[in-house]
Write a protein that holds these residues in place. Structure first.
Motif, PDB file in Angstrom:
ATOM      1  N   PHE A  35      54.801  31.859  38.443  1.00  0.00           N
ATOM      2  CA  PHE A  35      54.839  33.230  37.891  1.00  0.00           C
ATOM      3  C   PHE A  35      53.309  33.819  37.901  1.00  0.00           C
ATOM      4  CE2 PHE A  35      58.347  30.548  36.238  1.00  0.00           C
ATOM      5  CZ  PHE A  35      59.437  31.729  36.463  1.00  0.00           C
ATOM      6  N   GLU A  36      52.322  33.160  37.856  1.00  0.00           N
ATOM      7  CA  GLU A  36      51.005  33.834  37.610  1.00  0.00           C
ATOM      8  C   GLU A  36      50.022  32.758  38.082  1.00  0.00           C
ATOM      9  OE1 GLU A  36      50.894  34.949  33.565  1.00  0.00           O
ATOM     10  OE2 GLU A  36      49.800  33.067  33.120  1.00  0.00           O
ATOM     11  N   GLY A  37      48.833  33.582  38.547  1.00  0.00           N
ATOM     12  CA  GLY A  37      47.669  32.742  39.076  1.00  0.00           C
ATOM     13  C   GLY A  37      46.480  33.481  38.530  1.00  0.00           C
ATOM     14  N   SER A  38      45.258  33.236  39.051  1.00  0.00           N
ATOM     15  CA  SER A  38      44.105  34.087  38.474  1.00  0.00           C
ATOM     16  C   SER A  38      43.119  34.194  39.532  1.00  0.00           C
ATOM     17  CB  SER A  38      43.489  33.196  37.503  1.00  0.00           C
ATOM     18  OG  SER A  38      43.907  33.091  36.186  1.00  0.00           O
ATOM     19  N   LEU A  39      42.426  35.363  39.355  1.00  0.00           N
ATOM     20  CA  LEU A  39      41.067  35.425  40.268  1.00  0.00           C
ATOM     21  C   LEU A  39      40.106  35.376  39.355  1.00  0.00           C
ATOM     22  CD1 LEU A  39      42.591  38.528  41.844  1.00  0.00           C
ATOM     23  CD2 LEU A  39      42.072  36.550  42.990  1.00  0.00           C
ATOM     24  N   TYR A  40      38.796  34.298  39.818  1.00  0.00           N
ATOM     25  CA  TYR A  40      37.799  34.162  39.042  1.00  0.00           C
ATOM     26  C   TYR A  40      36.728  35.238  39.683  1.00  0.00           C
ATOM     27  CZ  TYR A  40      33.617  32.378  36.971  1.00  0.00           C
ATOM     28  OH  TYR A  40      32.391  31.978  36.296  1.00  0.00           O
ATOM     29  N   TYR A  41      36.087  35.984  39.221  1.00  0.00           N
ATOM     30  CA  TYR A  41      34.950  36.968  39.723  1.00  0.00           C
ATOM     31  C   TYR A  41      33.696  36.547  39.300  1.00  0.00           C
ATOM     32  CZ  TYR A  41      38.595  39.994  41.537  1.00  0.00           C
ATOM     33  OH  TYR A  41      39.485  40.507  42.324  1.00  0.00           O
ATOM     34  N   GLY A  42      32.690  36.135  40.246  1.00  0.00           N
ATOM     35  CA  GLY A  42      31.526  35.533  40.172  1.00  0.00           C
ATOM     36  C   GLY A  42      30.531  36.379  39.215  1.00  0.00           C
ATOM     37  N   GLU A  43      30.492  37.818  39.300  1.00  0.00           N
ATOM     38  CA  GLU A  43      29.686  38.969  38.834  1.00  0.00           C
ATOM     39  C   GLU A  43      30.027  38.792  37.138  1.00  0.00           C
ATOM     40  OE1 GLU A  43      29.139  43.028  39.695  1.00  0.00           O
ATOM     41  OE2 GLU A  43      28.523  42.106  41.721  1.00  0.00           O
ATOM     42  N   THR A  44      31.393  38.812  36.944  1.00  0.00           N
ATOM     43  CA  THR A  44      31.687  39.083  35.508  1.00  0.00           C
ATOM     44  C   THR A  44      31.954  37.690  34.709  1.00  0.00           C
ATOM     45  OG1 THR A  44      34.110  39.087  36.189  1.00  0.00           O
ATOM     46  CG2 THR A  44      32.663  41.204  35.865  1.00  0.00           C
ATOM     47  N   ARG A  45      31.945  36.678  35.521  1.00  0.00           N
ATOM     48  CA  ARG A  45      32.312  35.156  35.320  1.00  0.00           C
ATOM     49  C   ARG A  45      33.605  34.979  34.379  1.00  0.00           C
ATOM     50  NH1 ARG A  45      26.932  31.850  34.755  1.00  0.00           N
ATOM     51  NH2 ARG A  45      25.953  32.645  36.685  1.00  0.00           N
ATOM     52  N   HIS A  46      34.512  35.959  34.767  1.00  0.00           N
ATOM     53  CA  HIS A  46      35.581  35.800  34.088  1.00  0.00           C
ATOM     54  C   HIS A  46      37.100  35.795  34.857  1.00  0.00           C
ATOM     55  CE1 HIS A  46      33.757  37.077  30.385  1.00  0.00           C
ATOM     56  NE2 HIS A  46      34.636  36.596  29.715  1.00  0.00           N
ATOM     57  N   ARG A  47      38.112  35.271  34.312  1.00  0.00           N
ATOM     58  CA  ARG A  47      39.191  35.284  35.082  1.00  0.00           C
ATOM     59  C   ARG A  47      40.063  36.424  34.938  1.00  0.00           C
ATOM     60  NH1 ARG A  47      42.151  29.344  35.295  1.00  0.00           N
ATOM     61  NH2 ARG A  47      40.457  28.111  36.284  1.00  0.00           N
ATOM     62  N   GLU A  48      40.752  36.959  35.795  1.00  0.00           N
ATOM     63  CA  GLU A  48      41.672  38.174  35.952  1.00  0.00           C
ATOM     64  C   GLU A  48      43.218  37.292  35.982  1.00  0.00           C
ATOM     65  OE1 GLU A  48      41.612  41.530  38.376  1.00  0.00           O
ATOM     66  OE2 GLU A  48      43.735  41.492  38.635  1.00  0.00           O
ATOM     67  N   VAL A  49      43.874  37.419  35.380  1.00  0.00           N
ATOM     68  CA  VAL A  49      45.364  36.810  35.609  1.00  0.00           C
ATOM     69  C   VAL A  49      46.029  37.819  36.284  1.00  0.00           C
ATOM     70  CG1 VAL A  49      47.354  36.049  34.254  1.00  0.00           C
ATOM     71  CG2 VAL A  49      45.243  35.532  33.181  1.00  0.00           C
ATOM     72  N   VAL A  50      46.707  37.292  37.322  1.00  0.00           N
ATOM     73  CA  VAL A  50      47.678  37.896  38.157  1.00  0.00           C
ATOM     74  C   VAL A  50      49.103  37.851  38.231  1.00  0.00           C
ATOM     75  CG1 VAL A  50      47.783  38.717  40.740  1.00  0.00           C
ATOM     76  CG2 VAL A  50      45.631  38.243  39.863  1.00  0.00           C
ATOM     77  N   GLU A  51      49.861  38.446  37.990  1.00  0.00           N
ATOM     78  CA  GLU A  51      51.239  37.994  37.588  1.00  0.00           C
ATOM     79  C   GLU A  51      52.015  38.605  39.084  1.00  0.00           C
ATOM     80  OE1 GLU A  51      55.256  39.713  35.441  1.00  0.00           O
ATOM     81  OE2 GLU A  51      53.192  40.591  34.667  1.00  0.00           O
ATOM     82  N   PHE A  52      52.635  37.274  39.616  1.00  0.00           N
ATOM     83  CA  PHE A  52      53.263  37.674  40.821  1.00  0.00           C
ATOM     84  C   PHE A  52      54.769  38.394  40.653  1.00  0.00           C
ATOM     85  CE2 PHE A  52      50.813  33.330  41.043  1.00  0.00           C
ATOM     86  CZ  PHE A  52      49.680  34.150  41.445  1.00  0.00           C
TER      87      PHE A  52
END
Ligand code: SF4
Length: 220
Positions: free
Chosen positions: A140-157
């Motif tokens: 149902f979901e996964g995450s994108l981890y961004y190096g600049e912000t050092r945070h994960r964005e949860v992505v709903e499929f």
């Protein structure tokens, strides 16, 4: 439903290029032109860190798998997941050599920061769709981890995101079979384009990159 043969598979990562600019994808994946720049090198370093020597790591109810190869016969793609987290859950699947059942959760590493456009979300959704086909489970979901912000964005499929993955991949397969490279379409995206120096958007509005290289370097 069409099933693709292995030799027809396209790279999963190409969907983010295609979404960013169809010509960029074609120059890289159809014409095989590539040019490293700071952005791509930084991105590769991040991926190398994600794909370090540790293949699996178990901490409590979390099993982390790095550099997991994935593919889909239905989508005609293959690639590598930076990280797949398997979370212990009674709704999950059995894994060879592991007690209990586990739910897969893909995580993709990106340089930069979260974007308004869906390019990165399409890539992680495509990875999830491959995992679903391989493991016979819904994700149902996964995450994108961004190096600049050092945070994960949860992505709903969502069904909408999944439909977009299918339609973009169908278009990519069509272009690839035809060996088609779209013409330049100048926009703000050209300034952030990793292969701007090869595309030369202002000079080559009507010239294919292969022709440009051949003319420039005197090849037939
Ligand atoms: S320079 Fe612009 S048109 Fe050319 S590949 Fe990059 S984004 Fe696309």
């Amino acid at each position: 439903m069409k099933k693709y043969e292995e030799e027809e598979y396209l790279q999963i990562s190409g969907i983010q290029h295609f979404s960013f600019c169809r010509r960029q994808w074609a120059l890289i994946h159809v014409e095989n032109l590539w040019k490293d720049n700071l952005r791509t090198i930084e991105g590769e370093l991040m991926h190398e860190r994600a794909h370090d020597k540790t293949v699996t790591e178990l901490r409590g109810d979390l099993l982390t798998v790095r550099g997991m190869p994935v593919f889909s016969n239905e989508l005609g793609v293959s690639g590598t997941c930076d990280i797949v987290e398997f979370r212990r859950s009674e709704n999950g699947i059995s894994l060879v050599g592991r007690a209990g059942t586990w739910l897969p959760y893909p995580v993709e590493y990106k340089r930069g920061r979260p974007k308004a456009e869906d390019a990165d979300r399409l890539q992680i959704c495509c990875q999830a769709m491959c995992l679903e086909e391989m493991l016979l489970i819904e994700i149902f979901e996964g995450s994108l981890y961004y190096g600049e912000t050092r945070h994960r964005e949860v992505v709903e499929f969502t069904p909408t995101l999944r439909d977009l993955v299918r339609s973009e991949l169908a278009e990519m397969h069509k272009y690839f079979e035809q060996g088609y490279t779209p013409k330049v379409r100048i926009g703000n995206h050209c300034r952030a384009c990793s292969i701007n120096a090869l595309c030369l958007p202002k000079l080559n509005k009507n010239l294919s990159a292969t022709k440009y290289v051949a003319e420039r370097f005197g090849e037939d």
